[in-house]
Design an enzyme around this catalytic site. Sequence first.
Site, PDB file in Angstrom:
ATOM      1  N   GLY A   1     -36.445 -40.433  -4.811  1.00 35.94           N
ATOM      2  CA  GLY A   1     -35.139 -40.090  -5.353  1.00 35.94           C
ATOM      3  C   GLY A   1     -34.020 -40.662  -4.508  1.00 35.94           C
ATOM      4  O   GLY A   1     -34.186 -40.905  -3.310  1.00 35.94           O
TER       5      GLY A   1
ATOM      6  N   GLY B   1     -40.611 -39.080  -4.901  1.00 32.74           N
ATOM      7  CA  GLY B   1     -40.479 -38.928  -6.345  1.00 32.74           C
ATOM      8  C   GLY B   1     -41.004 -40.122  -7.119  1.00 32.74           C
ATOM      9  O   GLY B   1     -41.477 -39.987  -8.247  1.00 32.74           O
TER      10      GLY B   1
ATOM     11  N   GLU C   1     -41.136 -36.899   2.328  1.00 41.09           N
ATOM     12  CA  GLU C   1     -40.135 -35.834   2.413  1.00 41.09           C
ATOM     13  C   GLU C   1     -40.559 -34.720   3.363  1.00 41.09           C
ATOM     14  O   GLU C   1     -39.727 -33.946   3.842  1.00 41.09           O
ATOM     15  CB  GLU C   1     -39.834 -35.255   1.026  1.00 41.09           C
ATOM     16  CG  GLU C   1     -41.028 -34.738   0.261  1.00 41.09           C
ATOM     17  CD  GLU C   1     -41.623 -35.778  -0.660  1.00 41.09           C
ATOM     18  OE1 GLU C   1     -41.981 -35.425  -1.800  1.00 41.09           O
ATOM     19  OE2 GLU C   1     -41.753 -36.938  -0.256  1.00 41.09           O
TER      20      GLU C   1
END
Length: 238
Positions: free
Chosen positions: A74, A123, A146
Amino acid sequence: MAMTLNFNYDTENQVLFTGNSSVRYVILNRPGKLNTLNHVMVSQILKNLRLYENDFSIKLVILKANGKAFSAGGDIVSLITSSLAGHWTYPLSFYRKLLMLNHLFVTCKKPIVSLINGVAIGGGAALSMRATFRVVTENAIFAMPEVHIGVFPDCGACHFLSRLPGYFGEYLGLTGTRLDAAEMIACGLATHFIPSMKLNSLENALQNITSSNVSTIATLIETFTEKTNVKEDSPFKR
């Protein structure tokens, strides 16, 4: 001083939608940003994939990316910038649509082929893992980085990680370890390994598909598949 939002998006070209009457392409086209997904991109893919799913003439959807990366996840910069500026609706809407898009990839009535020829992390990895067929090349890299900033693997990654053999999924989710193509094949994250030099030939063959039959598509992809070996020092072997 108040912050202003200026993401400088070219909304027309961040995702390309091309193809013929029976095979449609969804091409991530933000190579300068490693094809990181933003609100515009997710919204456009969600809209078009819904149309493709309900179009009886479309038999197959191919997801790929331009540039060296498939998708680096993302667009965190735009999410943080908007949040700091007080525009909370932007990140909320982004994650809502991203989760809806992941769900649509899982439930889509049309087979989807992900061509992963580069980095697919966060993502971007989660999105590509939803496809019916997950084709990787020697350039493919998978990770959920992440976790290094204190966030658990998102976008439903815990679903597919928990289904990996042994406790390997838990290991990936806790450490954010990177995997190469051979490791992705070995643990089941990817379905086929094809050298990047064969991708164009595969795509040309896929464009002639006239049926949504999964077995037929699998047989075609397998004609281009090659064997790949996991390295001795691989975390998967350990």
